[in-house]
Design an enzyme around this catalytic site. Sequence first.
Site, PDB file in Angstrom:
ATOM      1  N   THR A   1      37.468  30.782  44.332  1.00  7.73           N
ATOM      2  CA  THR A   1      36.286  31.203  43.590  1.00  7.73           C
ATOM      3  C   THR A   1      36.535  30.769  42.152  1.00  7.73           C
ATOM      4  OG1 THR A   1      34.959  33.075  42.894  1.00  7.73           O
ATOM      5  CG2 THR A   1      37.259  33.567  43.361  1.00  7.73           C
ATOM      6  N   ARG A   2      35.588  30.025  41.591  1.00 11.17           N
ATOM      7  CA  ARG A   2      35.866  29.473  40.257  1.00 11.17           C
ATOM      8  C   ARG A   2      35.405  30.408  39.149  1.00 11.17           C
ATOM      9  NH1 ARG A   2      33.951  24.460  42.700  1.00 11.17           N
ATOM     10  NH2 ARG A   2      35.791  23.665  43.773  1.00 11.17           N
TER      11      ARG A   2
END
Length: 464
Positions: free
Chosen positions: A340-341
């Site tokens: 997840t950025r």
Amino acid sequence: MSNYAAAFTGEIFQCDTTESFSTDVVYGLVVSVTSTPSSSVTVGGLLLNPKVGTSAGTLISGTYSLASLYLGRYSSSCFMEPTGGLIVSSGTESSVECDMAWMLETPAPSIVSRQSVCEPLATGIVSIDAMIPIGRGQRELIIGDRQTGKTSICLDTIVNLKYEKVLSVYVPVGQKAASVLDAYQQLVKRDVYQALAIVMASASTSAVMQYLSVYAGTALAEFFMYNLSLPVFIAYDDLAKQASAYREISLLLRRPPGREAFPGDIFYVHSRLLERSAKLNYACGSGSITAFPIVETLAQDVSAFIPTNLISITDGQLFLSTDLFNQGIKPAIDVGISVTRVGSAAQQDQMKMVAGRLKLTLAQFVELEAFSQFASDLGEDTARALANGRRIREVLKQDVASPMSIPQQCAVLSLAGSGVLARIPSDSLVKVFLGYFLSLPSWCFLYVSTKVLAVALIDYVVSK
Ligand SMILES: Nc1ncnc2c1ncn2[C@@H]1O[C@H](COP(=O)(O)OP(=O)(O)OP(=O)(O)O)[C@@H](O)[C@H]1O
């Protein structure tokens, strides 16, 4: 179409039917306008209701209006076609009041009207909320082979979001109508239909409907984000089928094919769709659209054209592994390559405290487990680390339709981290213990500490 010089892309046109008995009007959408050196204009169009007949020589007239959906508050709980026709509505006919026409294709929110992802979106799935947290306004790709639980993750998230007061839009593309109806019935049974809109283009509908359905779903989500400042969740199931429908249309329009016969603008088709998901700032109402695009892979090949495009557009991906699914580890999320950025910026503080090292511990366990297959006698520390890893993996297994609240997840993960679960003699009893533990009423935790309760419950489970 020729001699239709005033046409513009996205315009709705209408044409006469060839069936003299038919009173239906045939509508279409202009998708390309090209002019030749001899200054004649050729217009490419898609028929929206092709069941009504047309033929060569049919008279076409422009409507000067862009493709739009008529939406209202009723749209928050409807089951509709991409053109706006209701398939199932939970309200009576008089409750269907349209507030405004919302364009299928709108520009994405500008940078000025956005804010960074700052609020968590709880999916109710421990492995996601703890290790790959999602924030409101994020685009998280769900990628995996067929039958690995991609749809189940979206449906479970939709059920959990009912408790979070988030409106959900589910867009099944190119699926069997029977399986969509089955999913809808499951959701209705779990009492979710009041905050759920479905925009369906089943496998039996035309490629045009399958192509447009994702834009129609996004238009519906935008209507609630902009007008009612609501947080909205949207799941596209799946974009590989939508890309195939667009390829079919493009080849019929004689556009030059590129890699895997997809047209050159396929990246733009998906990027302009997913850019419409955003977290708006306070001045714009603080609404959000969180998107879960799904893409199916073949033999876990993430380097195929559409998956790589989508990986580069989205803010992270959840990779579902067939091997894990076949080993019974469900949901089969491969934590090693799932990322997840932006979501970790929005993770709850209590979750950060209990799950901070979880991803690393699990990765070390997977590595250790692979190496320990070759070792005959293991050291005491290694055996303990392996047993601990196995218990954590058991804790992360979760059935469909059993979402857990964030406090429940924190309690379970803190037990796994504190080593209390080491008192359970066999891995299979971990699930039994968790079943009892999660069914305890919340007032129990006011009087007795979580650890003491867990130890008492473990003794009870072991004695049984
Ligand atoms: N966490 C889970 N626990 C138990 N069973 C699960 C879990 N997740 C999915 N399943 C089961 O796996 C099967 C496939 O799930 P699902 O339809 O969600 O996969 P999919 O990848 O979306 O499939 P498709 O490729 O057909 O779209 C279903 O029977 C579902 O009940």
